[in-house]
Design a protein around this motif. Structure first.
Motif, PDB file in Angstrom:
ATOM      1  N   VAL A  16       0.705  -1.197  -0.269  1.00  0.00           N
ATOM      2  CA  VAL A  16      -0.202   0.208   0.481  1.00  0.00           C
ATOM      3  C   VAL A  16       0.873   1.042  -0.158  1.00  0.00           C
ATOM      4  O   VAL A  16       0.716   2.697  -0.795  1.00  0.00           O
ATOM      5  CB  VAL A  16      -0.822  -0.111   1.388  1.00  0.00           C
ATOM      6  CG1 VAL A  16      -1.354   1.656   1.370  1.00  0.00           C
ATOM      7  CG2 VAL A  16      -2.308  -1.386   0.873  1.00  0.00           C
ATOM      8  N   GLY A 108      -5.034   4.332   3.904  1.00  0.00           N
ATOM      9  CA  GLY A 108      -4.004   3.181   3.685  1.00  0.00           C
ATOM     10  C   GLY A 108      -3.931   2.035   5.011  1.00  0.00           C
ATOM     11  O   GLY A 108      -4.535   0.832   4.675  1.00  0.00           O
ATOM     12  N   ASN A 111      -7.484   0.724   5.457  1.00  0.00           N
ATOM     13  CA  ASN A 111      -8.102   0.064   4.888  1.00  0.00           C
ATOM     14  C   ASN A 111      -6.814  -1.830   5.113  1.00  0.00           C
ATOM     15  O   ASN A 111      -7.337  -2.697   5.655  1.00  0.00           O
ATOM     16  CB  ASN A 111      -7.799  -0.100   3.499  1.00  0.00           C
ATOM     17  CG  ASN A 111      -8.463   1.126   3.088  1.00  0.00           C
ATOM     18  OD1 ASN A 111     -10.469   0.126   3.553  1.00  0.00           O
ATOM     19  ND2 ASN A 111      -9.035   1.806   2.977  1.00  0.00           N
ATOM     20  N   SER A 156      -6.217   1.745  -1.895  1.00  0.00           N
ATOM     21  CA  SER A 156      -6.092   1.679   0.222  1.00  0.00           C
ATOM     22  C   SER A 156      -6.028   2.862   0.251  1.00  0.00           C
ATOM     23  O   SER A 156      -6.493   3.460   1.408  1.00  0.00           O
ATOM     24  CB  SER A 156      -5.357   0.394   0.350  1.00  0.00           C
ATOM     25  OG  SER A 156      -6.541  -0.587  -0.299  1.00  0.00           O
ATOM     26  N   PHE A 163     -13.655   4.168  -0.554  1.00  0.00           N
ATOM     27  CA  PHE A 163     -12.442   3.312   0.058  1.00  0.00           C
ATOM     28  C   PHE A 163     -12.496   3.967   1.609  1.00  0.00           C
ATOM     29  O   PHE A 163     -11.853   3.648   2.331  1.00  0.00           O
ATOM     30  CB  PHE A 163     -11.220   3.248  -0.838  1.00  0.00           C
ATOM     31  CG  PHE A 163     -10.943   2.681  -1.852  1.00  0.00           C
ATOM     32  CD1 PHE A 163     -10.327   1.413  -1.280  1.00  0.00           C
ATOM     33  CD2 PHE A 163     -11.347   2.577  -3.433  1.00  0.00           C
ATOM     34  CE1 PHE A 163      -9.817   0.042  -2.422  1.00  0.00           C
ATOM     35  CE2 PHE A 163     -11.220   2.091  -3.803  1.00  0.00           C
ATOM     36  CZ  PHE A 163     -10.669   0.518  -3.835  1.00  0.00           C
TER      37      PHE A 163
END
Length: 548
Positions: A16, A108, A111, A156, A163
Protein backbone atom coordinates in the motif's frame (compact mmCIF):
# COMPACT_ATOMS: atom_id res chain seq x y z
CA UNK A 1 1.38 -21.11 8.43
CA UNK A 2 0.44 -18.56 11.07
CA UNK A 3 4.13 -17.93 11.69
CA UNK A 4 4.21 -16.05 8.38
CA UNK A 5 1.39 -13.68 9.36
CA UNK A 6 3.55 -10.81 10.58
CA UNK A 7 5.75 -10.95 7.50
CA UNK A 8 2.70 -10.98 5.23
CA UNK A 9 1.12 -8.13 7.20
CA UNK A 10 4.29 -6.08 6.78
CA UNK A 11 4.30 -6.90 3.05
CA UNK A 12 0.66 -5.78 2.74
CA UNK A 13 1.35 -2.44 4.42
CA UNK A 14 4.54 -2.05 2.36
CA UNK A 15 2.59 -2.65 -0.87
CA UNK A 16 0.00 0.00 0.00
CA UNK A 17 2.89 2.34 0.86
CA UNK A 18 4.63 1.54 -2.44
CA UNK A 19 1.58 2.65 -4.42
CA UNK A 20 1.26 5.78 -2.28
CA UNK A 21 4.91 6.77 -2.71
CA UNK A 22 5.07 6.30 -6.49
CA UNK A 23 1.66 7.99 -7.01
CA UNK A 24 1.45 10.75 -4.36
CA UNK A 25 -1.10 12.84 -6.24
CA UNK A 26 -4.87 12.43 -6.53
CA UNK A 27 -7.51 12.52 -9.23
CA UNK A 28 -10.86 14.26 -9.55
CA UNK A 29 -12.85 11.37 -8.02
CA UNK A 30 -10.94 11.87 -4.75
CA UNK A 31 -11.16 15.66 -4.79
CA UNK A 32 -14.07 16.31 -2.41
CA UNK A 33 -12.63 14.37 0.51
CA UNK A 34 -9.00 15.39 0.02
CA UNK A 35 -10.00 19.07 -0.23
CA UNK A 36 -12.27 18.74 2.81
CA UNK A 37 -9.45 17.18 4.86
CA UNK A 38 -7.15 20.04 3.82
CA UNK A 39 -9.71 22.65 4.83
CA UNK A 40 -10.42 21.08 8.22
CA UNK A 41 -6.70 20.86 9.02
CA UNK A 42 -5.93 24.38 7.84
CA UNK A 43 -9.00 26.41 8.79
CA UNK A 44 -10.57 24.43 11.62
CA UNK A 45 -14.14 23.17 11.75
CA UNK A 46 -15.89 24.99 14.55
CA UNK A 47 -16.79 28.39 13.13
CA UNK A 48 -18.87 29.58 10.19
CA UNK A 49 -16.03 31.91 9.17
CA UNK A 50 -13.71 28.94 8.78
CA UNK A 51 -16.22 26.91 6.80
CA UNK A 52 -16.75 29.80 4.38
CA UNK A 53 -13.14 29.25 3.24
CA UNK A 54 -13.77 25.59 2.41
CA UNK A 55 -13.36 24.37 -1.16
CA UNK A 56 -16.92 23.02 -1.34
CA UNK A 57 -18.28 26.54 -0.93
CA UNK A 58 -16.75 27.50 -4.29
CA UNK A 59 -17.02 24.10 -5.97
CA UNK A 60 -19.96 22.21 -4.39
CA UNK A 61 -20.08 19.49 -7.07
CA UNK A 62 -23.14 17.85 -8.60
CA UNK A 63 -24.29 16.34 -5.28
CA UNK A 64 -23.21 16.90 -1.66
CA UNK A 65 -20.92 14.37 0.00
CA UNK A 66 -20.51 13.55 3.67
CA UNK A 67 -17.84 15.27 5.75
CA UNK A 68 -17.72 12.51 8.37
CA UNK A 69 -14.92 10.50 6.75
CA UNK A 70 -12.89 13.63 6.03
CA UNK A 71 -13.37 14.86 9.59
CA UNK A 72 -12.21 11.52 11.06
CA UNK A 73 -9.11 11.41 8.84
CA UNK A 74 -8.26 15.03 9.67
CA UNK A 75 -8.69 14.24 13.36
CA UNK A 76 -6.30 11.28 13.07
CA UNK A 77 -3.77 13.45 11.24
CA UNK A 78 -3.82 16.21 13.89
CA UNK A 79 -1.45 14.42 16.33
CA UNK A 80 1.02 13.85 13.49
CA UNK A 81 0.95 17.56 12.63
CA UNK A 82 1.46 18.44 16.30
CA UNK A 83 4.35 16.02 16.84
CA UNK A 84 6.01 17.14 13.62
CA UNK A 85 5.85 20.79 14.71
CA UNK A 86 7.57 19.90 17.99
CA UNK A 87 10.54 18.64 15.97
CA UNK A 88 10.63 21.83 13.90
CA UNK A 89 8.81 20.62 10.79
CA UNK A 90 5.58 22.55 10.35
CA UNK A 91 3.51 20.46 7.94
CA UNK A 92 1.04 23.33 7.51
CA UNK A 93 3.64 25.69 6.02
CA UNK A 94 4.52 25.97 2.34
CA UNK A 95 3.85 22.98 0.10
CA UNK A 96 1.67 20.47 1.99
CA UNK A 97 2.08 17.47 -0.31
CA UNK A 98 3.89 15.70 2.54
CA UNK A 99 0.84 16.20 4.74
CA UNK A 100 -1.38 14.93 1.93
CA UNK A 101 0.69 11.73 1.82
CA UNK A 102 0.40 11.37 5.60
CA UNK A 103 -3.40 11.66 5.41
CA UNK A 104 -3.53 9.12 2.61
CA UNK A 105 -1.15 6.90 4.57
CA UNK A 106 -3.54 6.90 7.53
CA UNK A 107 -6.39 5.79 5.28
CA UNK A 108 -4.17 3.17 3.63
CA UNK A 109 -3.18 1.80 7.03
CA UNK A 110 -6.83 1.64 8.11
CA UNK A 111 -7.71 -0.35 5.00
CA UNK A 112 -4.72 -2.66 5.40
CA UNK A 113 -5.53 -3.35 9.06
CA UNK A 114 -9.17 -4.06 8.23
CA UNK A 115 -8.08 -6.57 5.58
CA UNK A 116 -5.72 -8.19 8.09
CA UNK A 117 -8.59 -8.46 10.60
CA UNK A 118 -10.59 -10.40 8.00
CA UNK A 119 -7.71 -12.88 7.72
CA UNK A 120 -7.56 -13.34 11.49
CA UNK A 121 -11.31 -13.92 11.69
CA UNK A 122 -11.14 -16.50 8.91
CA UNK A 123 -8.43 -18.37 10.83
CA UNK A 124 -10.54 -18.17 13.97
CA UNK A 125 -13.49 -20.08 12.45
CA UNK A 126 -11.53 -22.64 10.40
CA UNK A 127 -12.48 -25.88 12.12
CA UNK A 128 -9.80 -27.91 10.35
CA UNK A 129 -7.06 -25.94 12.15
CA UNK A 130 -8.00 -27.45 15.51
CA UNK A 131 -6.71 -30.91 14.63
CA UNK A 132 -4.18 -30.07 11.93
CA UNK A 133 -0.42 -29.56 12.07
CA UNK A 134 -0.79 -26.80 9.44
CA UNK A 135 -2.70 -23.98 11.09
CA UNK A 136 -3.85 -20.80 9.36
CA UNK A 137 -3.48 -22.13 5.81
CA UNK A 138 -6.62 -20.33 4.63
CA UNK A 139 -5.44 -17.05 6.11
CA UNK A 140 -2.00 -17.54 4.55
CA UNK A 141 -3.42 -17.92 1.06
CA UNK A 142 -5.79 -15.01 1.66
CA UNK A 143 -2.82 -12.73 2.39
CA UNK A 144 -0.94 -14.02 -0.67
CA UNK A 145 -3.98 -13.42 -2.89
CA UNK A 146 -4.37 -9.89 -1.51
CA UNK A 147 -0.76 -9.10 -2.40
CA UNK A 148 -1.39 -10.22 -5.98
CA UNK A 149 -4.14 -7.63 -6.60
CA UNK A 150 -3.86 -4.17 -8.10
CA UNK A 151 -7.04 -2.13 -7.66
CA UNK A 152 -7.64 -2.97 -4.00
CA UNK A 153 -4.01 -2.22 -3.06
CA UNK A 154 -3.53 0.83 -5.28
CA UNK A 155 -6.67 2.59 -4.14
CA UNK A 156 -6.50 1.69 -0.44
CA UNK A 157 -4.86 5.04 0.35
CA UNK A 158 -7.05 7.08 -1.99
CA UNK A 159 -9.84 9.25 -0.59
CA UNK A 160 -12.60 7.94 -2.81
CA UNK A 161 -15.81 7.64 -0.75
CA UNK A 162 -15.80 3.88 -1.42
CA UNK A 163 -12.36 3.43 0.12
CA UNK A 164 -13.15 5.62 3.10
CA UNK A 165 -16.15 3.36 3.66
CA UNK A 166 -14.15 0.16 3.06
CA UNK A 167 -12.53 -0.14 6.53
CA UNK A 168 -15.99 0.00 8.10
CA UNK A 169 -17.32 -2.54 5.59
CA UNK A 170 -14.41 -4.91 6.29
CA UNK A 171 -14.92 -4.52 10.04
CA UNK A 172 -18.59 -5.43 9.58
CA UNK A 173 -17.70 -8.43 7.39
CA UNK A 174 -15.18 -9.60 10.01
CA UNK A 175 -18.03 -9.73 12.51
CA UNK A 176 -20.36 -11.57 10.15
CA UNK A 177 -17.71 -14.19 9.36
CA UNK A 178 -17.64 -15.33 12.99
CA UNK A 179 -21.43 -15.27 13.23
CA UNK A 180 -21.77 -11.88 14.93
CA UNK A 181 -24.82 -10.33 13.29
CA UNK A 182 -24.07 -6.88 14.69
CA UNK A 183 -22.05 -6.63 11.47
CA UNK A 184 -25.37 -5.88 9.76
CA UNK A 185 -25.74 -2.79 11.95
CA UNK A 186 -22.26 -1.61 10.94
CA UNK A 187 -23.03 -2.14 7.27
CA UNK A 188 -26.34 -0.27 7.48
CA UNK A 189 -24.67 2.61 9.31
CA UNK A 190 -21.87 2.76 6.73
CA UNK A 191 -24.42 2.75 3.91
CA UNK A 192 -26.39 5.62 5.44
CA UNK A 193 -23.25 7.75 5.92
CA UNK A 194 -20.87 6.95 3.07
CA UNK A 195 -22.32 4.89 0.21
CA UNK A 196 -25.92 3.74 -0.07
CA UNK A 197 -24.95 0.60 -2.01
CA UNK A 198 -23.35 -0.71 1.19
CA UNK A 199 -26.83 -0.62 2.72
CA UNK A 200 -28.12 -2.64 -0.23
CA UNK A 201 -25.34 -5.16 0.42
CA UNK A 202 -26.41 -5.36 4.08
CA UNK A 203 -30.05 -6.06 3.19
CA UNK A 204 -29.04 -8.82 0.77
CA UNK A 205 -26.81 -10.47 3.39
CA UNK A 206 -29.63 -10.33 5.94
CA UNK A 207 -32.08 -11.97 3.52
CA UNK A 208 -29.65 -14.69 2.35
CA UNK A 209 -28.60 -15.49 5.92
CA UNK A 210 -32.15 -15.86 7.20
CA UNK A 211 -34.30 -17.03 4.28
CA UNK A 212 -31.79 -19.06 2.25
CA UNK A 213 -29.52 -20.62 4.90
CA UNK A 214 -31.73 -20.29 7.99
CA UNK A 215 -28.70 -19.03 9.87
CA UNK A 216 -30.49 -16.07 11.47
CA UNK A 217 -33.91 -14.62 12.23
CA UNK A 218 -35.25 -12.20 9.63
CA UNK A 219 -37.05 -10.06 12.23
CA UNK A 220 -33.87 -9.70 14.30
CA UNK A 221 -31.96 -8.83 11.14
CA UNK A 222 -34.44 -6.10 10.23
CA UNK A 223 -34.04 -4.60 13.70
CA UNK A 224 -30.25 -4.65 13.39
CA UNK A 225 -30.42 -3.00 9.97
CA UNK A 226 -32.88 -0.38 11.18
CA UNK A 227 -30.72 0.58 14.17
CA UNK A 228 -27.64 1.01 11.96
CA UNK A 229 -29.50 2.99 9.30
CA UNK A 230 -31.13 5.21 11.92
CA UNK A 231 -27.84 5.96 13.70
CA UNK A 232 -25.98 6.58 10.42
CA UNK A 233 -28.71 8.87 9.07
CA UNK A 234 -28.87 10.85 12.32
CA UNK A 235 -25.08 11.22 12.46
CA UNK A 236 -24.89 12.30 8.82
CA UNK A 237 -27.77 14.75 9.24
CA UNK A 238 -26.15 16.37 12.28
CA UNK A 239 -22.62 16.65 10.86
CA UNK A 240 -23.33 17.34 7.21
CA UNK A 241 -26.11 19.83 7.79
CA UNK A 242 -23.56 21.82 9.80
CA UNK A 243 -20.85 21.74 7.14
CA UNK A 244 -23.17 22.32 4.17
CA UNK A 245 -25.16 25.02 5.94
CA UNK A 246 -28.56 23.46 5.24
CA UNK A 247 -30.54 20.39 6.43
CA UNK A 248 -29.53 17.33 4.42
CA UNK A 249 -28.32 13.75 4.39
CA UNK A 250 -25.87 13.52 1.46
CA UNK A 251 -26.56 9.89 0.57
CA UNK A 252 -30.30 10.57 0.30
CA UNK A 253 -29.58 13.59 -1.93
CA UNK A 254 -27.22 11.47 -4.01
CA UNK A 255 -29.80 8.68 -4.34
CA UNK A 256 -32.45 11.11 -5.56
CA UNK A 257 -30.07 12.83 -8.00
CA UNK A 258 -28.44 9.72 -9.45
CA UNK A 259 -31.10 7.00 -9.23
CA UNK A 260 -34.54 8.63 -8.95
CA UNK A 261 -33.78 11.44 -11.40
CA UNK A 262 -31.49 9.21 -13.48
CA UNK A 263 -28.62 11.70 -13.67
CA UNK A 264 -25.98 8.99 -13.14
CA UNK A 265 -26.48 8.05 -16.79
CA UNK A 266 -24.76 11.31 -17.77
CA UNK A 267 -21.45 9.70 -16.74
CA UNK A 268 -21.99 6.83 -19.17
CA UNK A 269 -24.10 3.68 -19.33
CA UNK A 270 -23.22 0.03 -19.90
CA UNK A 271 -25.26 -3.15 -20.43
CA UNK A 272 -26.52 -5.24 -17.51
CA UNK A 273 -23.74 -7.84 -17.65
CA UNK A 274 -20.79 -5.41 -17.59
CA UNK A 275 -19.87 -6.17 -13.97
CA UNK A 276 -19.76 -9.91 -14.64
CA UNK A 277 -18.08 -10.00 -18.05
CA UNK A 278 -15.86 -6.92 -17.73
CA UNK A 279 -15.26 -5.40 -14.30
CA UNK A 280 -14.74 -8.58 -12.28
CA UNK A 281 -12.11 -9.66 -14.79
CA UNK A 282 -10.59 -6.20 -14.56
CA UNK A 283 -10.35 -6.50 -10.77
CA UNK A 284 -8.87 -10.01 -10.92
CA UNK A 285 -6.20 -10.44 -13.61
CA UNK A 286 -5.61 -13.30 -14.34
CA UNK A 287 -8.98 -14.52 -12.98
CA UNK A 288 -7.47 -17.11 -10.65
CA UNK A 289 -9.35 -15.68 -7.64
CA UNK A 290 -12.69 -15.93 -9.46
CA UNK A 291 -12.06 -19.58 -10.33
CA UNK A 292 -10.82 -20.49 -6.85
CA UNK A 293 -13.79 -18.75 -5.20
CA UNK A 294 -16.12 -21.21 -6.96
CA UNK A 295 -13.99 -24.07 -5.61
CA UNK A 296 -14.19 -22.53 -2.14
CA UNK A 297 -17.98 -22.58 -2.30
CA UNK A 298 -17.87 -26.39 -2.11
CA UNK A 299 -16.70 -26.37 1.52
CA UNK A 300 -17.40 -24.37 4.65
CA UNK A 301 -14.38 -23.53 6.86
CA UNK A 302 -16.57 -23.46 9.98
CA UNK A 303 -18.29 -26.78 9.28
CA UNK A 304 -17.72 -28.92 12.38
CA UNK A 305 -20.63 -31.23 11.69
CA UNK A 306 -23.58 -31.26 14.05
CA UNK A 307 -23.04 -31.88 17.74
CA UNK A 308 -25.92 -33.28 19.76
CA UNK A 309 -26.26 -31.99 23.31
CA UNK A 310 -29.24 -33.04 25.44
CA UNK A 311 -30.95 -34.33 22.27
CA UNK A 312 -30.63 -30.87 20.65
CA UNK A 313 -28.55 -30.32 17.50
CA UNK A 314 -25.96 -27.53 17.95
CA UNK A 315 -24.24 -25.96 14.96
CA UNK A 316 -21.20 -23.72 14.84
CA UNK A 317 -22.48 -20.09 15.04
CA UNK A 318 -20.38 -19.16 11.98
CA UNK A 319 -21.38 -22.16 9.91
CA UNK A 320 -22.02 -21.14 6.28
CA UNK A 321 -21.04 -17.53 7.04
CA UNK A 322 -18.49 -17.41 4.21
CA UNK A 323 -20.96 -19.00 1.82
CA UNK A 324 -23.58 -16.47 2.88
CA UNK A 325 -21.22 -13.56 2.18
CA UNK A 326 -20.09 -15.03 -1.14
CA UNK A 327 -23.59 -15.70 -2.49
CA UNK A 328 -24.73 -12.31 -1.18
CA UNK A 329 -21.84 -10.70 -3.07
CA UNK A 330 -22.93 -12.27 -6.35
CA UNK A 331 -26.55 -11.20 -5.79
CA UNK A 332 -25.34 -7.71 -4.82
CA UNK A 333 -23.41 -7.39 -8.09
CA UNK A 334 -26.50 -8.58 -10.01
CA UNK A 335 -28.64 -5.95 -8.25
CA UNK A 336 -26.04 -3.22 -8.88
CA UNK A 337 -26.10 -4.25 -12.54
CA UNK A 338 -29.64 -2.85 -12.77
CA UNK A 339 -28.10 0.63 -12.53
CA UNK A 340 -27.02 1.62 -16.09
CA UNK A 341 -24.01 3.64 -14.90
CA UNK A 342 -21.32 1.23 -13.72
CA UNK A 343 -17.90 1.61 -12.13
CA UNK A 344 -15.70 -1.08 -10.60
CA UNK A 345 -15.46 0.84 -7.33
CA UNK A 346 -19.21 0.39 -6.74
CA UNK A 347 -18.60 -3.34 -6.16
CA UNK A 348 -15.21 -3.09 -4.43
CA UNK A 349 -16.79 -4.27 -1.14
CA UNK A 350 -17.15 -7.76 -2.60
CA UNK A 351 -13.44 -8.11 -3.45
CA UNK A 352 -12.38 -9.13 0.10
CA UNK A 353 -15.19 -11.71 0.12
CA UNK A 354 -14.10 -13.20 -3.22
CA UNK A 355 -10.54 -13.29 -1.88
CA UNK A 356 -11.59 -15.04 1.33
CA UNK A 357 -13.57 -17.64 -0.57
CA UNK A 358 -10.73 -18.17 -3.05
CA UNK A 359 -8.30 -18.65 -0.15
CA UNK A 360 -10.68 -21.22 1.31
CA UNK A 361 -10.73 -23.08 -2.00
CA UNK A 362 -6.95 -22.92 -2.46
CA UNK A 363 -6.29 -24.12 1.08
CA UNK A 364 -8.46 -27.17 0.42
CA UNK A 365 -6.37 -27.93 -2.67
CA UNK A 366 -2.93 -27.23 -1.23
CA UNK A 367 -3.53 -29.12 2.03
CA UNK A 368 -3.75 -32.28 -0.12
CA UNK A 369 -0.29 -31.53 -1.58
CA UNK A 370 1.22 -34.82 -0.46
CA UNK A 371 -1.67 -37.03 -1.57
CA UNK A 372 -1.03 -37.06 -5.31
CA UNK A 373 1.06 -35.63 -8.12
CA UNK A 374 -2.01 -33.91 -9.58
CA UNK A 375 -2.49 -31.92 -6.35
CA UNK A 376 1.16 -30.87 -6.43
CA UNK A 377 0.92 -29.84 -10.08
CA UNK A 378 -2.34 -27.92 -9.58
CA UNK A 379 -0.96 -26.04 -6.56
CA UNK A 380 2.19 -25.13 -8.50
CA UNK A 381 0.20 -23.89 -11.52
CA UNK A 382 -1.99 -21.74 -9.28
CA UNK A 383 1.11 -20.38 -7.51
CA UNK A 384 2.64 -19.40 -10.86
CA UNK A 385 -0.60 -17.62 -11.86
CA UNK A 386 -0.59 -15.74 -8.55
CA UNK A 387 3.02 -14.70 -9.19
CA UNK A 388 2.07 -13.47 -12.68
CA UNK A 389 -0.84 -11.50 -11.18
CA UNK A 390 1.51 -9.98 -8.59
CA UNK A 391 4.01 -8.85 -11.22
CA UNK A 392 1.21 -7.42 -13.38
CA UNK A 393 -0.15 -5.54 -10.36
CA UNK A 394 3.23 -4.00 -9.53
CA UNK A 395 3.69 -2.99 -13.14
CA UNK A 396 0.15 -1.55 -13.28
CA UNK A 397 1.00 0.58 -10.26
CA UNK A 398 4.12 1.86 -12.03
CA UNK A 399 2.17 2.69 -15.20
CA UNK A 400 -0.57 4.42 -13.19
CA UNK A 401 1.99 6.72 -11.59
CA UNK A 402 2.17 8.59 -14.91
CA UNK A 403 -1.52 9.58 -14.80
CA UNK A 404 -1.11 12.66 -12.58
CA UNK A 405 0.46 15.40 -14.73
CA UNK A 406 -1.48 18.11 -12.86
CA UNK A 407 0.25 17.31 -9.59
CA UNK A 408 3.65 17.15 -11.27
CA UNK A 409 3.07 20.46 -13.08
CA UNK A 410 1.98 22.19 -9.88
CA UNK A 411 5.07 20.91 -8.08
CA UNK A 412 7.29 22.38 -10.80
CA UNK A 413 5.39 25.68 -10.73
CA UNK A 414 5.72 25.91 -6.94
CA UNK A 415 9.45 25.30 -7.09
CA UNK A 416 9.75 27.96 -9.78
CA UNK A 417 7.70 30.46 -7.76
CA UNK A 418 9.74 29.76 -4.62
CA UNK A 419 12.97 30.45 -6.51
CA UNK A 420 11.99 33.41 -8.71
CA UNK A 421 9.10 35.05 -6.85
CA UNK A 422 10.43 34.80 -3.30
CA UNK A 423 8.81 37.59 -1.28
CA UNK A 424 6.78 38.77 -4.30
CA UNK A 425 3.10 38.51 -5.10
CA UNK A 426 2.22 35.97 -7.77
CA UNK A 427 -1.07 34.76 -9.26
CA UNK A 428 -1.36 31.28 -10.80
CA UNK A 429 -4.20 29.80 -12.85
CA UNK A 430 -4.86 26.06 -13.23
CA UNK A 431 -7.37 24.80 -15.81
CA UNK A 432 -9.81 21.89 -15.48
CA UNK A 433 -7.53 19.16 -16.93
CA UNK A 434 -4.83 20.15 -14.41
CA UNK A 435 -7.30 20.06 -11.51
CA UNK A 436 -8.57 16.65 -12.63
CA UNK A 437 -5.09 15.09 -12.67
CA UNK A 438 -3.43 15.90 -9.38
CA UNK A 439 -3.99 19.50 -8.31
CA UNK A 440 -5.28 19.85 -4.74
CA UNK A 441 -5.11 22.54 -2.09
CA UNK A 442 -2.48 20.46 -0.31
CA UNK A 443 -0.25 21.05 -3.33
CA UNK A 444 -0.48 24.83 -3.12
CA UNK A 445 2.11 27.02 -1.42
CA UNK A 446 0.65 28.17 1.87
CA UNK A 447 2.26 31.59 2.17
CA UNK A 448 1.24 35.20 1.74
CA UNK A 449 1.31 36.64 -1.74
CA UNK A 450 0.68 33.42 -3.71
CA UNK A 451 -2.84 33.21 -5.14
CA UNK A 452 -4.23 30.19 -6.99
CA UNK A 453 -7.26 30.24 -9.27
CA UNK A 454 -9.01 27.17 -10.70
CA UNK A 455 -12.14 28.81 -12.07
CA UNK A 456 -14.00 26.62 -14.51
CA UNK A 457 -15.46 29.54 -16.44
CA UNK A 458 -13.55 31.50 -19.09
CA UNK A 459 -10.77 33.61 -17.58
CA UNK A 460 -8.44 36.34 -18.74
CA UNK A 461 -4.92 34.91 -18.74
CA UNK A 462 -3.41 38.38 -18.58
CA UNK A 463 -4.43 38.72 -14.93
CA UNK A 464 -2.04 35.88 -13.98
CA UNK A 465 1.71 35.49 -13.77
CA UNK A 466 1.77 31.73 -14.39
CA UNK A 467 -0.76 29.35 -15.90
CA UNK A 468 -1.00 25.57 -15.97
CA UNK A 469 -3.08 24.53 -18.94
CA UNK A 470 -3.60 21.81 -21.51
CA UNK A 471 -3.90 24.47 -24.20
CA UNK A 472 -1.10 25.98 -26.26
CA UNK A 473 -0.80 29.68 -25.41
CA UNK A 474 0.90 32.10 -27.76
CA UNK A 475 2.88 35.03 -26.43
CA UNK A 476 3.77 33.29 -23.15
CA UNK A 477 7.06 31.64 -22.23
CA UNK A 478 6.82 27.85 -21.93
CA UNK A 479 8.59 26.77 -18.74
CA UNK A 480 7.68 23.12 -18.45
CA UNK A 481 5.62 20.34 -20.02
CA UNK A 482 4.11 17.52 -17.96
CA UNK A 483 3.51 14.19 -19.63
CA UNK A 484 0.82 11.56 -19.23
CA UNK A 485 0.70 7.82 -19.96
CA UNK A 486 -0.35 7.09 -23.53
CA UNK A 487 0.40 3.43 -24.13
CA UNK A 488 2.84 0.61 -23.58
CA UNK A 489 5.89 0.16 -25.77
CA UNK A 490 7.44 -3.30 -26.22
CA UNK A 491 10.14 -2.20 -28.66
CA UNK A 492 12.92 -2.68 -26.09
CA UNK A 493 11.63 -6.17 -25.20
CA UNK A 494 11.55 -7.19 -28.87
CA UNK A 495 15.08 -5.89 -29.33
CA UNK A 496 16.24 -7.92 -26.34
CA UNK A 497 14.67 -11.04 -27.82
CA UNK A 498 16.40 -10.40 -31.15
CA UNK A 499 19.72 -9.83 -29.37
CA UNK A 500 19.22 -13.05 -27.43
CA UNK A 501 18.72 -14.94 -30.68
CA UNK A 502 21.96 -13.47 -32.06
CA UNK A 503 23.89 -13.89 -28.82
CA UNK A 504 22.55 -16.32 -26.24
CA UNK A 505 24.47 -14.65 -23.42
CA UNK A 506 22.60 -11.31 -23.79
CA UNK A 507 19.95 -11.90 -21.13
CA UNK A 508 22.47 -13.53 -18.79
CA UNK A 509 24.77 -10.48 -19.05
CA UNK A 510 21.81 -8.12 -18.49
CA UNK A 511 20.66 -10.07 -15.44
CA UNK A 512 24.22 -10.12 -14.08
CA UNK A 513 24.47 -6.33 -14.42
CA UNK A 514 21.16 -5.82 -12.60
CA UNK A 515 22.16 -8.17 -9.77
CA UNK A 516 25.53 -6.43 -9.35
CA UNK A 517 23.81 -3.02 -9.25
CA UNK A 518 21.31 -4.29 -6.71
CA UNK A 519 24.09 -5.54 -4.44
CA UNK A 520 25.63 -2.07 -4.65
CA UNK A 521 22.32 -0.44 -3.69
CA UNK A 522 21.40 0.70 -7.21
CA UNK A 523 18.84 -0.38 -9.79
CA UNK A 524 19.37 2.04 -12.68
CA UNK A 525 19.48 -0.62 -15.41
CA UNK A 526 16.27 -2.23 -14.16
CA UNK A 527 14.55 1.18 -13.92
CA UNK A 528 15.65 2.10 -17.45
CA UNK A 529 14.37 -1.21 -18.78
CA UNK A 530 10.95 -0.81 -17.15
CA UNK A 531 10.75 2.87 -18.11
CA UNK A 532 11.39 1.97 -21.75
CA UNK A 533 8.11 0.03 -21.82
CA UNK A 534 6.04 3.14 -21.12
CA UNK A 535 5.26 5.72 -23.80
CA UNK A 536 4.26 9.18 -22.57
CA UNK A 537 2.60 12.09 -24.33
CA UNK A 538 2.67 15.84 -23.64
CA UNK A 539 -0.39 16.87 -21.65
CA UNK A 540 -0.02 20.03 -19.53
CA UNK A 541 2.08 23.14 -19.99
CA UNK A 542 3.37 25.64 -17.46
CA UNK A 543 3.59 29.13 -18.92
CA UNK A 544 4.92 32.40 -17.55
CA UNK A 545 3.74 35.81 -18.69
CA UNK A 546 6.29 37.57 -20.84
CA UNK A 547 6.98 41.01 -19.40
CA UNK A 548 8.55 43.78 -21.46
Amino acid sequence: MKRFNKVLDAALIALVTYHLVISPYTKVEESFNIQAIHDILNYGAFSTEAIEKYDHKQFPGAVPRTFIGSFVLALLAKPVVFLSSIFGNDLLEGDQTQLQSIVRGILGLANALSLIRLRDQLNKITFRDRNSRIKGLGGFWYSILLLSQFHLMYYSSRTLPNFIALPFVNFALSKLIVGDLSGLTWLAMTGAIFRMEVGVFAVIIAVVSSLVFGQSNIIANVVLLFVGALFGTAASFAVDSYFWGKPLVPEISSFIFNIVDGNAAEWGVEPWGAYFNKYLFKLFRPPVILILSVVGLLSDPADDGVAVTNTKAVRHPARNSLRILYISSIIFIAVMSLQPHKEWRFIIYTVPVFTLQAANGLSNISIKWSLSFSNKLLTMIISVLILVSTLLSLYSGYVSSFNYPGGEALKFANEYVTEKYSGKNVAMFMDVPACMTGVTRFGELHREGVVYDKSESEVNYDTFDLIITKNKVDGWELLHTSKIFKNMSLITIFRLIESQKANRSTLFVLLKIMVEEFLKGSNETFKDLVRSTVYLDDYLHVYEKVTS
